[in-house]
Enzyme design. Structure first.
Site, PDB file in Angstrom:
ATOM      1  N   GLY A  86       0.815  -1.212   0.000  1.00 14.82           N
ATOM      2  CA  GLY A  86       0.000   0.000   0.000  1.00 14.82           C
ATOM      3  C   GLY A  86       0.849   1.262   0.000  1.00 14.82           C
ATOM      4  O   GLY A  86       0.333   2.370   0.012  1.00 14.82           O
ATOM      5  N   GLU A 143       7.569   3.778   8.936  1.00 10.23           N
ATOM      6  CA  GLU A 143       7.440   4.009  10.376  1.00 10.23           C
ATOM      7  C   GLU A 143       7.381   5.479  10.782  1.00 10.23           C
ATOM      8  O   GLU A 143       6.576   5.854  11.628  1.00 10.23           O
ATOM      9  CB  GLU A 143       8.637   3.370  11.106  1.00 10.23           C
ATOM     10  CG  GLU A 143       8.391   2.024  11.730  1.00 10.23           C
ATOM     11  CD  GLU A 143       8.289   0.890  10.755  1.00 10.23           C
ATOM     12  OE1 GLU A 143       8.560   1.109   9.551  1.00 10.23           O
ATOM     13  OE2 GLU A 143       7.942  -0.207  11.165  1.00 10.23           O
TER      14      GLU A 143
END
Lengths: 741, 209
Positions: free
Chosen positions: A468, A698
Site C-alpha cells: 500500500g 514508520e
C-alpha cells in the site's frame, strides 16, 4: 517474526565500508514528483486480487477451533462427529495439553464451504480443564500469580548505559520523574489474515496476505519439513499489515497440511474476532523516565525504566529514542517484560518507538515547563548530530533541525500557551510537538532485475511486496527515469518468491532497499544501450542521453534513435541484475521528523478534538511526493486513533477480550480527522545508496500520538501521561488538577 | 467517536436489520454470529435441510440480470463474492461496522454483509465493478487515483460506492458533509484526508461533466 529480529533487520546490515558507486543527481525528471499509482485502475475497479478474493475450482474452506479459555488443559479432543458431517473433507487436531490464551488453535476443519466448516467446528468435542490465568501485567507481577510459562512472569529484556548516571544527577540543578503508559493496540488490518494453499505433486504454492513472501516460504518449508525450493509464495494485493503479517502464520501452515491431506486447494480467511485475538498486537508499556538538567536546559542525565507486556511473547524494547534523540552524556536503561495469558505481541508499525516516544516526548514537554523553557527551544538546546546522544558516530544526514524550523513556522508555534493551561473557557486550545527518530536505511543485498524485450517493453522485477506504500509505482518511476521512458512503459512484477530476493515490507525498509536495486539494474541497462547507440550514432557512449523514449547525442539531439528501434536489434531479451549496495561504514543511517499538533479540549465533556497537524519529515530523497504524503497522513491518523480511542479491553473475571470487533474496538473515522499538512525536508543523503533515499513507513507513526498528548497538556495544563486519552481520563485529570491547585 | 454525529441514513443499521428479520432460523443464525459467539463455541449446531433452505432469486447486478439459488442465511455479500465472483466488495468485519462491503441497492449505499440475499430479489444492484464504462473510469474512480485516495486499497471499493451514493444525493458536498457521508466506512491505513480530497475532486468533475 520475532520483534528483535525485526528490529535487527530495520537497523540494517552493518555498513560494509564501500562507497556507493554512482552518486545520485540533485534533480530528477520523474523521481520525487507526485506520480499517481501505476496500478490505480485495478484497485478502483475492484479487480485487484487480494488473498480473500481467490477462488479455485474444487477449493475447500478451512476454519479453526480455538480455545475459549485463557488457560486450560486440553485433556481430549474428539473429532469423530465433525469428520462424519457431510461436506467435511479433513479434520486436524492441532493441540493437546496446555493452551495458554483465548484463541489458541485446537483443531481445524476443511469443508466444501465455509458454513459447513463452521458447523463442523461445533461438532468437535473438547475436554477442557480450566486453569488459573493472568491477563493483566499487575496481576502477573503479583506474588503467587499463576505462571504463564514455566519460567517467571517477569523477565529483563534490555539494559544499556553510558557515562555515569549518578554523576549526571549530581550535576543536575533540576531533577524530574514521570511515568507514562500506553495501552495494547490491535493491528486490525482491513483484510483479515488469509491464505490459500495448493499442491502440485510435491510442490506447494501458497497465496498469502503477507508483508514478507520469503519469510512465509522459509517458515512453511521449516514447519512442513520440505526444502525451500519446493515452496512458492505469492502475494498479489494485500489489505494492510502494519507488522502483523511478517512471517508464516500458524493458520497458513494448517491450510498447507489440509491441502496436502485432501489433495485440493484450501483457503482460510480469519474472522475479525480471530484477527483481534490471535495475530498480534502492540505491547503495552509503563515507562518511568527520570531526568536531570541544568537550569539553562542542558540535559545531564536520563534514566529510563520500561515494564512492557506482550502477552505470551516478549513486549517491546522502547528505549531507542531516549538513547539517541537528545545530547545527554549519562543514560541508563532497564527494560522488563511481563507475560500474561493473552495473544502474543507482534511488531506493530514502529514497534517500541511509538511507546518510547510517547514517554520521552511527554517527559521533554513536562520538563521544559518545569524549567520554564519553550519546549521546542529545550529540544534544540539538546540537539545532536551523532547517535547515542552525541557520544556515537555521526549521522550520514540529519534534517531534524530543519523539521523544527519548518514545522514551527507552519503551525504558528508562537500561538501556543506560554504556560500550559493558560487558556480560558470551557473549550481550550493548545499546541504540542514531538520529535522522531527511526532507522530506515534499507537492506544491502536486495535484488531487482530489469528485463528489456525486443518489442520495446520493459519489466522491473523484484520479490518485494507492495503493501500500500506504492512500491510498484516507484519501481516503475525509477526504471523509467533511468531509461528515459515513462512509468506506464514499465511492467512491474513483484510479490512472488520466484523473483529475485527482497526483504520484508516492514521496518521502513522497502523503498531504500528495492528502489536502489532497480536503479542499479536500470543503470546497467542504460549503459548497455548507450554502447549500442554509440555505434549506431557514431558518437562516444558517454555522450549518449536516454530521454523522451529516445537515445541521442547530447551535443546534437537530432542525432537520435528511438528506444523501441534500438532494442529491436537485440539478439534476445536483455536482463540486467541489480543489487542494493552496501552503506559506507562510520556513519549512522536514520530518519527524522517532527509533528506539531493543535487540539481543542472540551473541559465539560472531556472530548479532545485534533484540529491540525503539521508533519515535517527528513527521509533523504522523496521518491514519489503523492504516495509519500499518504504515508504521512496515514501515520498521523493511526497516531490520533491510538492517542484517543484504541485499547484492547480484557475481562479479568473471564480472561477474555471484550472488544474483539470494530464496533467496540474503536478506530478513528473521517469525522475525527484534523487538517493535515505533510511536508518534507528537501535533502538527499549523500552516501546511503544510489538514490539518496531513506524509508518512510514508520516515521510518521512515531511522534503523532505524543504530539497530540503534548498539545492537550498545553491546552489544559495537565499531562494525561496515558493513551488512549478517553474523555473519562481527561475529566479525571482535570479534577485532579483542580484538587491539586 | 462518530456516534455523537448523525449517521448516514441510507445504510441499514444493525438494529434496523435485526428488527426487520423477525426471527426464524436465518435470523437466529445471523444474530448469533453478530454477537460474535461462534469462535470456540462448544454446542453442536444443526445444519439447515438444504431442500428447504434454497430459494431462487433474480436481480440485476451491474446491468445484467442474474438468477441464483441462495439459502436464507446467505448475505448479499456472500452471494456477490462467492457465487457471482464479484470480489470488489470485501468481507472485512462481516457485521456492519466498517463499510468494506458497501454496494448500491436501488441507488442506496448498503452494507451488503448485513443484507440477506433473499431480499435482493427484484432489486437493482451496482458494485464497484459496474461503475466504469469499458475502460473509461467513473469520475469518482479517477479522482481516487489522482488524489491517492487509498493505500492498501482494500476498503477502497466500499469508499467509492459510498462516495457515488453521497454525490448522487449531495452533488456539491461541504467538507463536513463529505466526512459525515463517509463516516460509515473505515480506512485502517488512515487515508481519510486524501479520500476527502478525492471526493471533492470527483464532485467537481461530475458537475463539470
Amino acid at each position: 517474526m520475532k520483534k528483535n529480529a525485526y528490529l535487527k533487520m530495520a537497523i540494517g546490515n552493518k555498513p560494509q565500508g564501500k562507497e556507493t558507486s554512482t552518486p545520485a543527481p540533485a534533480e530528477f525528471k520523474l523521481i520525487g514528483k507526485p506520480t499517481p499509482r501505476v496500478d490505480g485502475k485495478l484497485v478502483v475497479t475492484g479487480r485487484a486480487m487480494y488473498t480473500h478474493d481467490i477462488f479455485f475450482k474444487d477449493m475447500l474452506y478451512a476454519k479453526i477451533l480455538r480455545s475459549p479459555y485463557a488457560s486450560a488443559e486440553v485433556a481430549a479432543v474428539d473429532l469423530s462427529a465433525a469428520q462424519n458431517l457431510p461436506g467435511v473433507k479433513a479434520v486436524l487436531k492441532l493441540k493437546e495439553g496446555r493452551v495458554k490464551y483465548e484463541g489458541e488453535q485446537i483443531a481445524a476443519v476443511a469443508a466444501v464451504n465455509e458454513k459447513t466448516a463452521e458447523e463442523a467446528l461445533k461438532l468437535i468435542k473438547v475436554d477442557y480443564k480450566a486453569l488459573p490465568y493472568v491477563v493483566t501485567p499487575d496481576k502477573a507481577m503479583a506474588d503467587g500469580a499463576p505462571r504463564v510459562h514455566d519460567s517467571a512472569n517477569v523477565e529483563k529484556i534490555n539494559e544499556y548505559s553510558r557515562g555515569n548516571i549518578d554523576q549526571g544527577f549530581a550535576e543536575a540543578e533540576v531533577t524530574f520523574e514521570r511515568t507514562y503508559k500506553t495501552a495494547i493496540e490491535i493491528h486490525q488490518t482491513a483484510e483479515t489474515h488469509a491464505s490459500v494453499a495448493k499442491w502440485d505433486e510435491d510442490e506447494l504454492t501458497v497465496w498469502d496476505s503477507t508483508q514478507a513472501i520469503f519469510n512465509v516460504r522459509d517458515g512453511l518449508a521449516e514447519a512442513l519439513g520440505i526444502p525451500e525450493t519446493k515452496v512458492r509464495v505469492i502475494k498479489m494485493y494485500m489489505g494492510g499489515g502494519f507488522g502483523s503479517k511478517l512471517d508464516a502464520n500458524e493458520h497458513t501452515i494448517v491450510v498447507a497440511k489440509l491441502a496436502k491431506e485432501t489433495g485440493r486447494p484450501v483457503k482460510i480467511t480469519l474472522s475479525r474476532k480471530e484477527n483481534s485475538l490471535c495475530v498480534g498486537n502492540r505491547p503495552s508499556t509503563q515507562i518511568t523516565i527520570k531526568g536531570g538538567a541544568r537550569k539553562d536546559g542542558t540535559l545531564t542525565a536520563l534514566s529510563f525504566r520500561n515494564t512492557t507486556c506482550g502477552g505470551l511473547d516478549s513486549g517491546d524494547q522502547c528505549s531507542e529514542p531516549t538513547i539517541d534523540v537528545y545530547k545527554c552524556p549519562n543514560v541508563k536503561v532497564e527494560e522488563f517484560t511481563v507475560f500474561t495469558n493473552t495473544g502474543a505481541g507482534r511488531a506493530t508499525r514502529a514497534p517500541g518507538h511509538v511507546q518510547g516516544t510517547f514517554a520521552l516526548e511527554g517527559f521533554m514537554e513536562e520538563l521544559a515547563a518545569e524549567l520554564g523553557l519553550d519546549p521546542l527551544e529545550f529540544r534544540r538546546k539538546n540537539y545532536t548530530t551523532s547517535n547515542e546522544g552525541g557520544t556515537g558516530i555521526v549521522y550520514s544526514s540529519k534534517g531534524l533541525d530543519k523539521c523544527y524550523d519548518i514545522g514551527a513556522q507552519k503551525i504558528g508555534w508562537t500561538r501556543r500557551n506560554l504556560k500550559p493551561g493558560d487558556g480560558q473557557g470551557k473549550k481550550r486550545r493548545g499546541l504540542g510537538m514531538a520529535s522522531q527518530i527511526w532507522w530506515g536505511g534499507g537492506v544491502p543485498g536486495t535484488l531487482a532485475d530489469i528485463k528489456i524485450h525486443r518489442d520495446g517493453s520493459v519489466e522491473a522485477v523484484s520479490g518485494t511486496q507492495d503493501i500500500g506504500c506504492g512500491t510498484r509505482t516507484y519501481m516503475a518511476t525509477v526504471a523509467a527515469e533511468t531509461l528515459g521512458l515513462e512509468p506506464q512503459d514499465i511492467t512491474v512484477k513483484i510479490g512472488d518468491t520466484v523473483y529475485p530476493w527482497a526483504p520484508i515490507s516492514g521496518g521502513s525498509l522497502t523503498a531504500p532497499s528495492v528502489a536502489p536495486a532497480v536503479r542499479d539494474a536500470a543503470l546497467q541497462a542504460a549503459e548497455h544501450l548507450r554502447g549500442i547507440a554509440a555505434k549506431k550514432l557514431s558518437v562516444p557512449a558517454a555522450d549518449i542521453v536516454l530521454a523522451d523514449k529516445k537515445l541521442f547525442d547530447k551535443n546534437k539531439p537530432e542525432n537520435s534513435i528511438a528506444f523501441k528501434d534500438l532494442v529491436k536489434g537485440l539478439r534476445r531479451e536483455a536482463v540486467f541484475h541489480g543489487e542494493r549496495g552496501p552503506m559506507p561504514a562510520g556513519f549512522a543511517y536514520n530518519t527524522f521528523g517532527a509533528h506539531f499538533a493543535e487540539v481543542e479540549v472540551d473541559t465539560e465533556t472531556g472530548r479532545i478534538s485534533v484540529l491540525k497537524v503539521v508533519a515535517v519529515h527528513e527521509i533523504g530523497r522523496v521518491l514519489n511526493r503523492l504516495t509519500a504524503e499518504s504515508q504521512v497522513v496515514g501515520g498521523i491518523t493511526q497516531g490520533i486513533s491510538t492517542a484517543l480511542f484504541e485499547e484492547r479491553v480484557l475481562d479479568e473475571n473471564t480472561g477474555k477480550m471484550v472488544n474483539p470487533n470494530l464496533q467496540t474496538y474503536k478506530i478513528a473515522t473521517s469525522m475525527d480527522m484534523p487538517e493535515i499538512v505533510p511536508l518534507f525536508v528537501d535533502l538527499v543523503d549523500p552516501r546511503i545508496n544510489n538514490l539518496g533515499n531513506k524509508g518512510l513507513g514508520e516515521p510518521p507513526r512515531i511522534p503523532s500520538s505524543a504530539a497530540v498528548a503534548n498539545a492537550v497538556y498545553n491546552a489544559v495544563g495537565v499531562h494525561l501521561r496515558e493513551i488512549p486519552m478517553t474523555p473519562d481520563k481527561v475529566l479525571k485529570a482535570l479534577r485532579g488538577k483542580e484538587a491539586g491547585s | 467517536m462518530e456516534n455523537t454525529i448523525k449517521k448516514k441514513s441510507r445504510t441499514v443499521t444493525r438494529r434496523a436489520f435485526l428488527q426487520g428479520l423477525g426471527g426464524g432460523a436465518a435470523g437466529a443464525a445471523l444474530a448469533t454470529r453478530m454477537r460474535g459467539q461462534n469462535a470456540g463455541a462448544g454446542q453442536a449446531g444443526i445444519a439447515l435441510p438444504p431442500a428447504l433452505a434454497q430459494k431462487t432469486i433474480t436481480f440485476t447486478v451491474n446491468g445484467k440480470s442474474v438468477s441464483v439459488d441462495v439459502e436464507p442465511r446467505e448475505t448479499l455479500l456472500e452471494v456477490l463474492r462467492e457465487k457471482l465472483k464479484l470480489t470488489g466488495a470485501k468481507k472485512t468485519c462481516d457485521r456492519g461496522e466498517c463499510g468494506g462491503c458497501t454496494v448500491l441497492i436501488d441507488g442506496q449505499a448498503v452494507y451488503s454483509c448485513l443484507f440477506p440475499a433473499v431480499r435482493a430479489d427484484g432489486r437493482q444492484i451496482i458494485t464497484v465493478e459496474g461503475l466504469a464504462e469499458g475502460e473509461t473510469l467513473h469520475p469518482v474512480q479517477q479522482a481516487f487515483i489522482e488524489k491517492d485516495g487509498y493505500q492498501c486499497g482494500y476498503c477502497t471499493p466500499g469508499f467509492i460506492m459510498s462516495t457515488v451514493a453521497l454525490l448522487g444525493q449531495t452533488p456539491s458536498p461541504s467538507l463536513a458533509e463529505i466526512k459525515a457521508g463517509l463516516s460509515g466506512n473505515l480506512c485502517r491505513c488512515g487515508n481519510y484526508v486524501k479520500i476527502d480530497e478525492a471526493v471533492a475532486a470527483a464532485s467537481q468533475k461530475m458537475r463539470k461533466a
